[in-house]
Scaffold this active site. Structure first.
Site, mmCIF file in Angstrom:
data_model
loop_
_atom_site.group_PDB
_atom_site.id
_atom_site.type_symbol
_atom_site.label_atom_id
_atom_site.label_comp_id
_atom_site.label_asym_id
_atom_site.label_seq_id
_atom_site.Cartn_x
_atom_site.Cartn_y
_atom_site.Cartn_z
ATOM 1 N N GLY A 1 0.835 -1.193 0.000
ATOM 2 C CA GLY A 1 0.000 0.000 0.000
ATOM 3 C C GLY A 1 0.866 1.238 0.000
ATOM 4 O O GLY A 1 2.006 1.219 -0.490
ATOM 5 N N SER A 2 0.341 2.308 0.550
ATOM 6 C CA SER A 2 1.053 3.582 0.453
ATOM 7 C C SER A 2 2.121 3.719 1.533
ATOM 8 O O SER A 2 2.060 3.082 2.584
ATOM 9 C CB SER A 2 0.056 4.733 0.561
ATOM 10 N N THR B 1 0.694 4.915 4.961
ATOM 11 C CA THR B 1 0.102 3.849 5.787
ATOM 12 C C THR B 1 1.205 2.974 6.385
ATOM 13 O O THR B 1 1.110 2.550 7.543
ATOM 14 C CB THR B 1 -0.868 2.985 4.943
ATOM 15 N N ALA B 2 2.244 2.719 5.613
ATOM 16 C CA ALA B 2 3.345 1.881 6.118
ATOM 17 C C ALA B 2 3.998 2.517 7.341
ATOM 18 O O ALA B 2 4.376 1.825 8.299
ATOM 19 C CB ALA B 2 4.380 1.673 5.023
ATOM 20 N N GLU C 1 5.627 -3.230 0.887
ATOM 21 C CA GLU C 1 5.729 -2.939 -0.559
ATOM 22 C C GLU C 1 4.952 -1.657 -0.812
ATOM 23 O O GLU C 1 3.724 -1.651 -0.703
ATOM 24 C CB GLU C 1 5.128 -4.087 -1.373
ATOM 25 N N CYS D 1 1.779 0.300 -9.004
ATOM 26 C CA CYS D 1 2.928 0.890 -8.303
ATOM 27 C C CYS D 1 4.146 0.989 -9.210
ATOM 28 O O CYS D 1 5.028 1.806 -8.972
ATOM 29 C CB CYS D 1 3.260 0.064 -7.068
ATOM 30 N N GLU E 1 9.918 -9.588 -2.024
ATOM 31 C CA GLU E 1 9.071 -10.761 -2.197
ATOM 32 C C GLU E 1 9.555 -11.518 -3.427
ATOM 33 O O GLU E 1 10.084 -10.918 -4.355
ATOM 34 C CB GLU E 1 7.614 -10.327 -2.386
HETATM 35 P P1 NAD Z 1 -3.363 2.391 1.370
HETATM 36 O O1 NAD Z 1 -2.070 2.455 2.096
HETATM 37 O O2 NAD Z 1 -4.335 3.478 1.558
HETATM 38 O O3 NAD Z 1 -4.156 1.053 1.748
HETATM 39 C C1 NAD Z 1 -3.577 -0.231 1.586
HETATM 40 C C2 NAD Z 1 -4.247 -1.187 2.555
HETATM 41 O O4 NAD Z 1 -3.914 -0.791 3.882
HETATM 42 C C3 NAD Z 1 -5.763 -1.200 2.482
HETATM 43 O O5 NAD Z 1 -6.231 -2.506 2.714
HETATM 44 C C4 NAD Z 1 -6.153 -0.280 3.636
HETATM 45 O O6 NAD Z 1 -7.437 -0.543 4.150
HETATM 46 C C5 NAD Z 1 -5.080 -0.647 4.653
HETATM 47 N N1 NAD Z 1 -4.833 0.378 5.669
HETATM 48 C C6 NAD Z 1 -5.016 1.720 5.591
HETATM 49 N N2 NAD Z 1 -4.697 2.300 6.768
HETATM 50 C C7 NAD Z 1 -4.288 1.313 7.593
HETATM 51 C C8 NAD Z 1 -3.815 1.286 8.944
HETATM 52 N N3 NAD Z 1 -3.726 2.390 9.677
HETATM 53 N N4 NAD Z 1 -3.470 0.093 9.472
HETATM 54 C C9 NAD Z 1 -3.561 -1.036 8.747
HETATM 55 N N5 NAD Z 1 -4.006 -1.080 7.484
HETATM 56 C C10 NAD Z 1 -4.362 0.082 6.903
HETATM 57 O O7 NAD Z 1 -2.997 2.183 -0.151
HETATM 58 P P2 NAD Z 1 -4.001 2.117 -1.378
HETATM 59 O O8 NAD Z 1 -4.455 3.509 -1.662
HETATM 60 O O9 NAD Z 1 -5.002 1.037 -1.150
HETATM 61 O O10 NAD Z 1 -3.045 1.594 -2.548
HETATM 62 C C11 NAD Z 1 -2.282 2.433 -3.335
HETATM 63 C C12 NAD Z 1 -0.847 2.450 -2.856
HETATM 64 O O11 NAD Z 1 -0.318 1.123 -2.861
HETATM 65 C C13 NAD Z 1 0.047 3.245 -3.779
HETATM 66 O O12 NAD Z 1 0.938 4.011 -3.010
HETATM 67 C C14 NAD Z 1 0.804 2.159 -4.536
HETATM 68 O O13 NAD Z 1 2.049 2.542 -5.050
HETATM 69 C C15 NAD Z 1 0.955 1.124 -3.487
HETATM 70 N N6 NAD Z 1 1.234 -0.172 -4.091
HETATM 71 C C16 NAD Z 1 2.487 -0.715 -3.958
HETATM 72 C C17 NAD Z 1 2.786 -1.931 -4.560
HETATM 73 C C18 NAD Z 1 4.140 -2.563 -4.436
HETATM 74 O O14 NAD Z 1 4.243 -3.754 -4.698
HETATM 75 N N7 NAD Z 1 5.169 -1.837 -4.055
HETATM 76 C C19 NAD Z 1 1.794 -2.593 -5.280
HETATM 77 C C20 NAD Z 1 0.540 -2.005 -5.402
HETATM 78 C C21 NAD Z 1 0.262 -0.799 -4.796
#
Ligand code: NAD
Length: 487
Positions: free
Chosen positions: A231-232, A235-236, A253, A287, A468
């Site tokens: 995810g983003s 959030t990480a 990731e 991504c 991964e």
């Molecule tokens: P996001 O971080 O908003 O959400 C990702 C997941 O995390 C969702 O399931 C969300 O519900 C959960 N989440 C949100 N807040 C959380 C918290 N506080 N605790 C635990 N879980 C939480 O990301 P998004 O908008 O769903 O996805 C887009 C992002 O993902 C972009 O930044 C994209 O680059 C990234 N991404 C990375 C890869 C990779 O392999 N590097 C692949 C796909 C997407």
């Protein structure tokens, strides 16, 4: 709600059973703007039940042989494949992507994820060294860790979720997965196949809901020792903070701001179609998508003219229309955010050459309220501009000129991210030199998105922690021990 009888209502999958939830959230069809589905709004209680079910299933599952687990994974792959068309349609409706993309990329890859880890789990070897002078041999032993928490994003829903579930369970862990609240349907459909595939109850549990509630409950649960998150970056950071008191093992990731570097000896007949795909595939919501294109000055004008002419041919509209290449973006909010970047670029003096604000979007009647946007190409953008620094995650790409190899490496590396780069040149020496110096976990030269799942996938800098792949996922999802035997 009066219209709720027409809506698809999902349930959590815990301990092999579908369980309803006390509250629900709306999920939209991005191509029409209508609510069509209700997703459980799980929280601590549901996560607690799922973790308990996963803990109960762990002793039996972890003591099965890799071959037994492998056969179950293969069966699950077959079952998803048999329903490929239904999965592809559901993914398209839920996410906005074209059915063609879901049919040719998302769902086949989800199937392959299970097949790949069903095979790779059979072929790992552990290490052994001999220390003859001490009369010792040392060897390593690997065991599954326990209950894995898996959190995935909305852009490639089943593809990325199965990329985590498959290695986690192949290694003998049990899992609690939380897909994105915006794209939960295909994970729920997969749950319906688990029993038939022979996945014992409690091995795969899925809780649906928001990140703030369900996601955080999973991250904070003391009996979930590892979290695999895609995810983003924002959030990480939160996940790192929340899991720190438990010293959890994390695989992260994250986002990217991926450069394409195009030298004047590049074969443009290959480079241009691939760079269009790398910029706009899946609405730019990958991504690994290219969002900064550096073109050597000698071919800059030719490239730009050709690239823009081809970008204008990409049709946006109904995702089930086979002539459409650009589906809907995930949400109204996301569309507004992506558009706002284009406006900011214009305000800074950049030139928008096609797409947003320049070309008109002609949508079918049923899609007028959908979240569509045309592929947008921006030129004359400063490297410091937010469009060149921040992840936009939509069908927007910036094209700028460069002069020397040294200069372009420095500029390509001048962002906080480091996920993927592409380099286009017919000079083999240059390709190797540049690839080595780019701060990027993946470098594709004269191609894009060709993957060997055996090899490490992941980002540098703000794009992630960990990798991964066959060996990397095996290492992440197992705990290693070094044993010394003196004879
Ligand atoms: P996001 O971080 O908003 O959400 C990702 C997941 O995390 C969702 O399931 C969300 O519900 C959960 N989440 C949100 N807040 C959380 C918290 N506080 N605790 C635990 N879980 C939480 O990301 P998004 O908008 O769903 O996805 C887009 C992002 O993902 C972009 O930044 C994209 O680059 C990234 N991404 C990375 C890869 C990779 O392999 N590097 C692949 C796909 C997407």
């Amino acid at each position: 709600m009066a219209h709720s009888k027409d809506l698809l209502v999902l349930e959590n999958f815990i301990g092999g059973k579908f369980v309803s939830c006390s509250s629900y959230i709306d999920s939209y069809n991005p191509s029409t703007g209508d609510v069509y589905c209700r997703v459980p709004d799980s929280g601590e209680e549901e996560v607690e039940a799922a973790v308990k079910a996963a803990q109960d299933a762990f002793p039996d599952w972890s003591s099965k042989s890799p071959l037994e687990r492998s056969q179950i994974l293969n069966k699950l792959a077959d079952l998803i494949e048999q329903d490929l068309e239904a999965f592809a349609k559901a993914e398209s409706k839920d996410q906005g992507k074209t059915i063609t993309f879901a049919r040719t990329v998302d769902i086949p890859r989800a199937v392959y994820n299970f097949r790949f880890f069903a095979s790779s789990i059979l072929h790992h070897v552990t290490e052994c060294t001999e220390m003859a002078t001490m009369g010792c041999v040392h060897y390593t032993s690997r065991a599954p860790v326990g209950v894995a928490g898996l959190i995935s994003p909305w852009n490639l829903p089943l593809y990325l979720l199965t990329w985590k579930i498959a290695p986690a369970i192949a290694c003998g862990n049990t899992v609690v997965a939380k897909p994105s609240e915006m794209t939960s349907v295909t994970a729920w459909m997969m749950c319906k196949l688990l029993d038939k595939a022979g996945v014992p109850h409690g091995v795969v549990n899925v809780v649906f809901g928001t990140g703030a509630k369900a996601g955080e409950a999973l991250v904070c649960h003391p009996n979930v020792p590892l979290i695999s998150f895609t995810g983003s970056t924002l959030t990480a950071q939160r996940i790192m903070e929340k899991s720190a008191p438990h010293c959890k093992r994390l695989s992260l990731e994250l986002g990217g701001k991926n450069p394409a570097i195009i030298f004047d000896d590049a074969d443009l007949s290959q480079c241009i179609p691939t760079t269009l795909k790398s910029s706009f595939a899946n609405q730019g919501e990958i991504c690994l998508c290219t969002s900064r294109i550096f073109v050597q000055r000698g071919i800059y004008s030719e490239f730009l003219k050709w690239f823009v002419a081809e970008a204008k041919k990409w049709k946006a509209g109904n995702p089930s229309d086979p002539t459409v290449s650009v589906g809907a973006l995930i949400s109204k909010e996301h569309l507004e955010k992506v558009r706002s970047y284009v406006k900011r670029a214009q305000a800074e003096g950049a030139r928008v050459l096609c797409g947003e604000g320049v070309d008109s979007l002609d949508l079918p009647a049923g899609n007028k309220k959908g979240y569509f946007m045309l592929p947008t190409v921006i030129a004359e953008v400063q490297d410091e501009s937010c469009c060149m620094q921040e992840e936009i995650f939509g069908p927007v790409t910036c094209v700028v000129a460069f002069d020397t190899e040294e200069e372009v490496i420095k500029r390509a590396n001048s962002v906080k991210y480091g996920l993927a780069a592409t380099v286009w040149s017919s000079n083999v020496g240059r390709v190797h030199r540049v690839a080595r110096r780019l701060q990027s976990g993946l470098v594709w030269t004269n191609c894009w998105l060709i993957r060997d799942l055996n090899l490490p996938f992941g980002g540098m800098k703000a794009s992630g922690i960990g990798r991964e792949g066959a060996k990397d996922s095996y290492e992440f999802f197992t705990e290693v021990k070094t044993i010394t035997i003196k004879h």
